[in-house]
Each structure stands twice: as C-alpha cells, then as structure tokens.
Design an enzyme around this catalytic site. Sequence first.
Site, short mmCIF file in Angstrom:
data_model
loop_
_atom_site.label_atom_id
_atom_site.label_comp_id
_atom_site.label_asym_id
_atom_site.label_seq_id
_atom_site.Cartn_x
_atom_site.Cartn_y
_atom_site.Cartn_z
N LYS A 36 -0.18 -0.89 47.87
CA LYS A 36 0.81 -0.02 48.52
C LYS A 36 0.18 0.86 49.60
O LYS A 36 0.63 0.90 50.74
CB LYS A 36 1.49 0.87 47.46
CG LYS A 36 2.24 0.09 46.40
CD LYS A 36 2.81 0.98 45.34
CE LYS A 36 1.78 1.61 44.42
NZ LYS A 36 1.00 0.64 43.61
N ASP A 106 4.30 7.37 49.99
CA ASP A 106 3.45 6.48 49.21
C ASP A 106 3.49 6.97 47.76
O ASP A 106 3.36 8.16 47.50
CB ASP A 106 2.02 6.51 49.75
CG ASP A 106 1.13 5.46 49.07
OD1 ASP A 106 1.66 4.40 48.68
OD2 ASP A 106 -0.08 5.72 48.92
N PRO A 108 2.19 6.43 43.56
CA PRO A 108 1.15 5.80 42.74
C PRO A 108 1.74 4.74 41.82
O PRO A 108 2.89 4.84 41.40
CB PRO A 108 0.59 6.96 41.93
CG PRO A 108 1.70 7.94 41.84
CD PRO A 108 2.54 7.77 43.08
N HIS A 110 -0.02 3.55 38.91
CA HIS A 110 -0.52 3.63 37.55
C HIS A 110 0.47 4.35 36.64
O HIS A 110 1.01 5.38 37.02
CB HIS A 110 -1.86 4.38 37.56
CG HIS A 110 -2.65 4.18 36.31
ND1 HIS A 110 -2.27 4.75 35.12
CD2 HIS A 110 -3.79 3.47 36.05
CE1 HIS A 110 -3.15 4.40 34.18
NE2 HIS A 110 -4.07 3.62 34.73
N SER A 479 38.11 6.10 10.14
CA SER A 479 39.33 5.42 9.69
C SER A 479 39.01 4.73 8.37
O SER A 479 37.98 4.07 8.25
CB SER A 479 39.75 4.40 10.74
OG SER A 479 40.84 3.66 10.26
N GLY A 482 39.39 7.74 3.62
CA GLY A 482 40.12 8.27 2.46
C GLY A 482 40.72 9.64 2.72
O GLY A 482 41.12 10.33 1.77
N LYS A 483 40.79 10.04 3.96
CA LYS A 483 41.29 11.38 4.29
C LYS A 483 42.73 11.58 3.80
O LYS A 483 43.02 12.54 3.09
CB LYS A 483 41.25 11.61 5.81
CG LYS A 483 39.90 11.50 6.44
CD LYS A 483 39.97 11.73 7.94
CE LYS A 483 40.78 10.66 8.69
NZ LYS A 483 40.21 9.29 8.59
N SER A 551 39.60 12.88 14.07
CA SER A 551 39.02 13.92 14.93
C SER A 551 37.52 13.71 15.15
O SER A 551 36.70 14.45 14.63
CB SER A 551 39.31 15.32 14.38
OG SER A 551 39.07 15.41 13.00
N1 LIG Z 1 -7.40 -9.40 49.74
C1 LIG Z 1 -6.55 -8.41 49.87
N2 LIG Z 1 -6.78 -7.24 49.28
C2 LIG Z 1 -5.91 -6.24 49.42
C3 LIG Z 1 -4.73 -6.39 50.19
N3 LIG Z 1 -4.04 -5.25 50.14
C4 LIG Z 1 -4.77 -4.40 49.38
N4 LIG Z 1 -5.89 -4.99 48.93
C5 LIG Z 1 -6.90 -4.38 48.09
O1 LIG Z 1 -6.34 -4.04 46.82
C6 LIG Z 1 -6.92 -2.85 46.33
C7 LIG Z 1 -5.84 -1.86 45.95
O2 LIG Z 1 -5.17 -1.42 47.10
P1 LIG Z 1 -4.39 -0.05 47.16
O3 LIG Z 1 -3.72 -0.03 48.47
O4 LIG Z 1 -5.24 1.08 46.80
O5 LIG Z 1 -3.35 -0.30 46.01
P2 LIG Z 1 -2.15 0.64 45.58
O6 LIG Z 1 -1.00 -0.24 45.28
O7 LIG Z 1 -1.93 1.69 46.57
O8 LIG Z 1 -2.70 1.24 44.21
P3 LIG Z 1 -2.17 2.56 43.44
O9 LIG Z 1 -1.62 3.45 44.46
O10 LIG Z 1 -3.34 3.10 42.73
O11 LIG Z 1 -1.12 2.05 42.51
C8 LIG Z 1 -7.84 -2.32 47.42
O12 LIG Z 1 -9.17 -2.64 47.11
C9 LIG Z 1 -7.37 -3.05 48.65
O13 LIG Z 1 -8.39 -3.23 49.59
C10 LIG Z 1 -4.51 -7.66 50.81
O14 LIG Z 1 -3.53 -7.90 51.51
N5 LIG Z 1 -5.44 -8.62 50.61
MG LIG Z 2 -1.95 3.74 46.39
#
Ligand SMILES: Nc1nc2c(ncn2[C@@H]2O[C@H](COP(=O)(O)OP(=O)(O)OP(=O)(O)O)[C@@H](O)[C@H]2O)c(=O)[nH]1
Ligand SMILES: [Mg+2]
Lengths: 641, 265
Positions: A36, A106, A108, A110, A479, A482-483, A551
């Site tokens: 992401k 953006d 997270p 996890h 229902s 036995g009321k 009721s």
């Molecule tokens: N080969 C490859 N690796 C990728 C690609 N996109 C991301 N990565 C790798 O995947 C790993 C995780 O990427 P992040 O962008 O940190 O993942 P994230 O989804 O943001 O993770 P969280 O925010 O912790 O959930 C990193 O080491 C990136 O370099 C891709 O298109 N190709």
């Molecule tokens: Mg991330």
Amino acid sequence: MTKDMPMPKDAKIQAEADRNRELLRTVIVGHVDHGKSTLVGRLFHDTGSLPDGKMEAITEMCRKRGMPFEWAFLMDAMQAERDQGITIDTSQIWFHTEKRDYTIIDAPGHTEFLKNMVTGAAQADAALLVIDAGEGVQEQSRRHGYLLSLMGVRQVAVAVNKMDRVDYSQARFDEIEAEYRQYLNSVGVDATFVVPVSAREGDMIAMRTDGDEKANMGWYKGPTVVEAFDSFKMPEPLSHQALRMPVQDVYKFDDRRIIAGRIESGKLRVGDRVMFSPLNKSSRIKSIETWPDSRENPTAASAGESVGITLEEQIFVERGQIMSQVDNPPVETDVFRARIFWLGREPLSVKKAYKIKIGTLQANAKIESVERIVDTGDLSNREAEQVERNQVGEVIIRCKRMIALDEFTENPNTGRFVIVDGYDIAGGGIISMEGYPDQRSLSTVKSTNIYKVTTNVDRAARERRNHHKGGVLWFTGLSGAGKSTIAVALEKALFERGYSTYVLDGDNVRYGLNANLGFSPEDRAENIRRVGEVASLFSDAGVIVLSSFISPYRSDRQRARDSVGEGFHEIYVATPLEVCEERDPKGLYKKARSGEIKDFTGVSAPYEEPAEADFTLRTAERSVEECVEELLGYVGHKFDL
Amino acid sequence: MDRLDRLEAQSVYIFREAFNRIDKMALLWSLGKDSNVMVWLAKKAFLGHIPFPVMHVDTGKKFPEMYEFRDRYAEEWGLDFIREECPPIEDIDGEGLGPAARSAARKTAGLRMATQKHGFNGLVAGIRRDEQSMRAKERVFSPRGLEGNWDFRDQPPEFWDQYKTDYPEGTHIRIHPLLHWTELDIWEYTKREEIPLISLYFSKNGKRYRSLGDQDITNPVDSDASTVEEIIQELRTTKVSERSGRAMDHETEDAFERLREGGYL
Ligand SMILES: Nc1nc2c(ncn2[C@@H]2O[C@H](COP(=O)(O)OP(=O)(O)OP(=O)(O)O)[C@@H](O)[C@H]2O)c(=O)[nH]1
Ligand SMILES: [Mg+2]
C-alpha cells in the site's frame, strides 16, 4: 499586511476554478505488506508530485539502513516504521490529477493497528484495496473490505500488486479478481475496477506499459490506478434529505442566545418551524448569526455548514438534541440494534457500563445482548457472550434514557455511533431499528389544552371500602408461556376471596380497544401503551388488574410501570422457548417457523426478559394450581390493607 | 459550499467540540499565518467572542515585526491574551540535539511550564498534516501524557468526527483545528477573509519567509511573491517544501520525531 494589487483577470478565473476543484478523499487499505505505502510513493513519483529533494532523502535513508530503495518511506515517517518496514499509523498526503484534487490516506495493514486503519478509512469517500498477487486474498483483505462496507465506503477499486513477482501472469490476476469480487459482492460492494499493478516497477500506477517494449501487461485493457481514481464519483451532498442538526452547544456570550451546530443533512431557512428531539419542543428560527458583523446574515443554510441560530420562542434546548423539521423527525428510542466493530483492549461485554456518542449526544448505555459475531473471512455467524478486539458483530444496546437517532440506512451521519470504554473510544457501529419500535408517538401528548380534573372520592377511600389496595399484576412472557391460563385461574381464586379484580387479556383487547393495531413493532408498542393506561385507570379505581400480554419490550413495560406507579407488579412467566414451542396451543409457532406469520416473538422478533421482575413463575416445573397458590400469598402480602 | 467553506465549517465544528468538552483550554498563537487563520476561525465559531485565553509562549527571539503585530492584534481582536516565557537555553538538556533542535526543545519546555502553571487541559495548535510527515499522522484531538509527551506509536482511534474528549487528571489534549488544511488553503482563506499578516511573508529583495520561527533558526526562501495573490500563484507550482527553511527539521532524520515525541508542536 494584505496588499491589494489587482489580479490579472485570467489568474482570477483560474483562482476561482481552483477553489471549486473537487477534492476526493481516497484511502489505501489491504493486508499487511501487500504494498500500500509503496503504491502511494510510486504514485507520487509517477505523477510528478514529490517535493524537491524527497527522492534524495529517501535514497539516503535506505543507504543508511543498507537496504534497496523503498518507496514506502514517503508515507512511513516514523523511525519504527522504517526500521521494521511496516506502517503503524495512518497518514495523509495531497495530490492532484487533471481532473481533481485528492487526499490520499495510507492505512496500516497489520491487525495490531486496525484502530488506525479504521481512523483512516472512516474519513474516505472511496477506497483502493491492495492485494499481493503472490499471496492472494488474505485475512485483512477481507476484513478491510467488510469494514469499508460497514462504514459506508462503498466505492472501492482493487489493485492486484506485485505483478512482477508472478511474471505478470494474467491467469493469476483473473483468479484473484474473481475471488475478491465475489467476496465484495457478498458484503454489498461492487468493485469499480480491478487493476493489475507493480507498485515497485510503476506498472499501471500512472502509466500504461502496454505500448512500449516492456509490454508487461499487454493483455490488460482496463484503467490505470490514476484513471480508476478519476472514475470515482464525488459523494452526493446531503442537502436534499430531511433536516438533521445535532445541537452542539448553546451560547450566551452577549444578549443573543445562540444554538450552535452543524447541519448534517437537509436545509433550514429563517422562519422555519423546527423541533428538538427527544423533548419535542418546537419554535421558529429567528436568525442565522455569523461573524464578522459587517457581513449580512444569511437567511438559509444547508448540509455541511456549521451554523449559529436564534429562535423566536425561548424553549429549552441542550447539547445532544437533534433539530429537525416538525413533520420529519428522527426516531426516538432507548434501545436499538447495531452492527459494530470493536477495537478496545478489553472485550465488549454485557456486564460493563459504557458511554455511547451519536453525533453530539452522549448517553450511558449497556450492551443488552450480543446477538452474533461475524467471521469476516467466510461471513459465518456464531453466538458469543462478548465481542473481542478487532471482531465485528451485532448487539442490542440499551441507553439509560430516551435519545434521538436515525437508522444508518436513512441517515448515515445520525445513524452511527461510537462506544467509549473508560477514557477511550473503543468501538463504532451503525444503527438498525429492526424489531424495535419508534417510541416517539408513545411519549408525546398530541393535544394541547388538557387540564386534569380532580374528583372528591380519593383512592384511599376506594381502597378502604375494598379492604385492599388497587394495582396491577402485569404478566409478561412468551406466547404459550401460560400467562392467560394463570391470570384467569388466579382471578377466580381472588374473586372468591372477596377481591375486586379484572382481567385484561391480549386477545380480548385486540377485538375492541386495539382493533386498529397490527403486530409491527410500532403497533405492539402502542398496544401495550393503551393497555398500560387502561390498567392504570382500573387500579386507580381500586381494582386489582391482571393483565396478560406478551409485552416483549422492556421499555414498554417500564412505561406501563411509570403510568401505574407504586401498585405495579411485573410477574414474569418464565417458560423456556422450547417448552412454549412444544405446547404451541394455537399452532402459532409452527406458522412462525414456516414464515407464515412474521414478527413472531421469540422466533422472528425479540423478547426482552425482565431485568428485575417483581415475581418470577417457573411454569415448566410447576402446575397451574401451584402457581396460583404462590401468587395468592404474594397478593395477600402486597395488596391487603 | 466551496472548498474553503467546507474547511471552515469543519474547523468551526472542531472548535465548538473542544470548547464544550474540555475544561480549561487555551489557543496557542505563534503569530504566523496559520495561527492567525486559527484566531479568525475561533471568532467565527463563537460569533465574535473567543471564550478562552490566547497564549503566546515567547522565545524572546522572534522578529521585531512579529512583536509589533502581536501587540496590535491582541488589542484589535479583543483577545484574552497571555504571554509566557521560555526558560533560558542553558536549562535545556541538549544531548544528541543540534543547535536548532535544542532551541525547539526550549520552546517545548516553555510550553510545558505554561500549561502546568495555568492548569490547561486543552491546547489548540495550528499544525497541518501537509507540513511534515510526522504531523501527517496526527489526530485532531491528540492526547498528551503527564510530561506533555506524545505517544505517537499508540494513538487513539478517531473517526466520524468523534474525538477523544475524556482524559485522566494531569494530562492534556492538543486540539488541531487546521489539521486538514493545506498551505495553499491557508493562503486562499487569508485572501478571501482579508486576514492581516506579518509583512515578512512577502518578498523583499528576492527573498521571503514561508514559515516563521525564531530569527536564528529560520531562513527565507527565494521568491518574488510580494502579494497574497502572487504567493498563491507561487504555491501552485512550487516543489519546494514549506519547512525547508526550518533548520531543526534537517539536522538528523529523526530530529522532528524526537521533538514531537517530547511535546513539540
Ligand atoms: N516485487 C515487488 N515488491 C513490492 C511491490 N510493492 C511493494 N513491494 C514490497 O513489499 C514490501 C511491503 O510494502 P509496503 O508498501 O510497506 O506494504 P504495505 O501494504 O504498506 O504494508 P503495511 O502498511 O505495513 O500493511 C516492501 O518491501 C516493498 O518494497 C511490487 O510491486 N513488487
Ligand atoms: Mg504501509
């Protein structure tokens, strides 16, 4: 000081246009490590949106850590995030395309940081869900999809990322697309686009690579991520809906009494008659106040505006009330059903006291029951006593007092709430009134000009003549519990002993007094309200009333208790559902199970057990005679002078 | 409603929530463009009155133009104005900090002392997410510990405009009504509302200040923009980040993170 230099005309038009450019908030969600943050970094680079020096700075950060260039470092600002290669908290950044401006959020991936994901996603108008092509659909891919749907973020595009890791395989992409589209469909979301990308390589983020020699994904004809963003629709303004303005505060800084609040939906105009729920007092709007005073006050305002208004009449208004038009008010209730997500460290439990906040309202509340827990993986349900951290489920919530709210489907802004545990917001949810009545009409006196008449024969005199007090034995239960059987037998025994008695029975009143009522939650509540009032009159006349009504709602019985006063005795006929269903004297359970009867208590409508009944009868273990015997003792004790 | 109307409505909502929910709050007025917008928004929220004190925690090292501006507008805007001083730099433990960061740490100490002295439970600060990537992770209502510290690794959830308004004794909440604004938004709004500003923001001899801090640790940027309109034009195309003139952000990679963890704005 501001310098006033005339602006060239073109620049002025440009400035105007810029200020009216659309701004769409898009959140990036998905399972941990699926790329992401990398995608956001790459998106900024590929659209030329990075500030000067950022690439160099990131290169240096990676060099220092002895690792290859990491796009994610644009968003992952904490040292802990960079060191561990994981996003901990949500972050926001701005960029624009030809078409419009964006706030990119953006989030997270996890599980540990789900509270931060929710924080980010709740602010979004649309979402991009990222799935790793190698790992495929994972636990958080589904949970995030589910939560987006629950929170009302229904515009979702999907990016299947790291296509470079699977040799840009169309077969793998198709497989993931089919699986995830199906999941989203089952939670009520139709993905706008599913885009194969490589965030690291920049494929299909802002540029298509089909034409050139790289031609990694010539087989893909759909939009890039940026094009998918531009295809999202702006959220509809809520100004055409019913007026809702939760009161935020009342100010008296000078001789004006200003009601402050944000219009969550609808419009208001000076001169409109508005009502404040739950007290239901109404007044006309006198003015909409603004500052600086040199500017003229507006005469109308609509959804999204934070306003300060004054009223013609000086009625009591306080924070937490909802202002609406008189003929289209919110629901009034002290109990509702909710789909919730729980983020607290301690599980959500029926034993604890919580606070809920809906808009500006705050109320003490309890979880009356946990109806079910939903497994966001396969969408199966199961029963549970409590909701654990990061789980979603359905619960019944009961507040200590009457509050005003809407169903989420009617009005999202006044139909959602958070749960506060101690000092912390620990969960959120959306409201449904399924199976519960709007109690507004029950507590509102419709006619004005009513004056109570006092008579010369008082209650004490009547009781002396009868040698016993008047009052109500309120039988409640399923229902077939036995009321009626017990009430009728008890009446006979009491009558023989010289008591003045009268039986009010469910089926009987439905032929006359309540002939115009059906079995919807609202009608059930009205049915009980009338019976409660009639019972109250009888008891005032010195009679012992034996009322036998299912009721099912606690708040209805409470209202009857409030109306009757001291002489009210709640008799819980506690027969288990299985026993009632086996007895099924009128064959109703069978019909309810087959779906022939809808809204049947215990089967397809709720029965709320008394929390503190005055007397509980366990009919499964006793004969009718034994029950009557027990009750005779109770009546003698409570009613004899 | 256009973009500025929406931003304004959201900030007004935040101000009103804070005033209703927080016992004793103050607005931090740093005299810069953002905090002037903030004072302006507070006056809008409370219809001309600001029902809490407006505090300047003075380093004694601001530009003379800033002091002039402060004295004039504290009066003109009818503010309940408080001035507090930062402790001397010698009192600040500078271990591992560059000179600029140490200077920032002094400001943090001044802020902590002023907060304790007045017993404030809420401080309104004009930070924005787009200024800096650690600020981008902030909450609108952001709790601070007993020492004013920020536990940024474990922030409370915040959604649907429901804010953290319950806090234990001795801690306080930072309230950020401008968090969702961008630098450009601030300028557009300043222009529309005709909010007064310190002249240092406008170009003189090819240079202007984009962000104003202490004299010794803030540098001007190259610019010919000498009116609000020209600044808006400049910002539309620039790729220079706003705080590039702030020395403390650049001393080490984690300088800003550590400052903010300790309670810096
Ligand atoms: N080969 C490859 N690796 C990728 C690609 N996109 C991301 N990565 C790798 O995947 C790993 C995780 O990427 P992040 O962008 O940190 O993942 P994230 O989804 O943001 O993770 P969280 O925010 O912790 O959930 C990193 O080491 C990136 O370099 C891709 O298109 N190709
Ligand atoms: Mg991330």
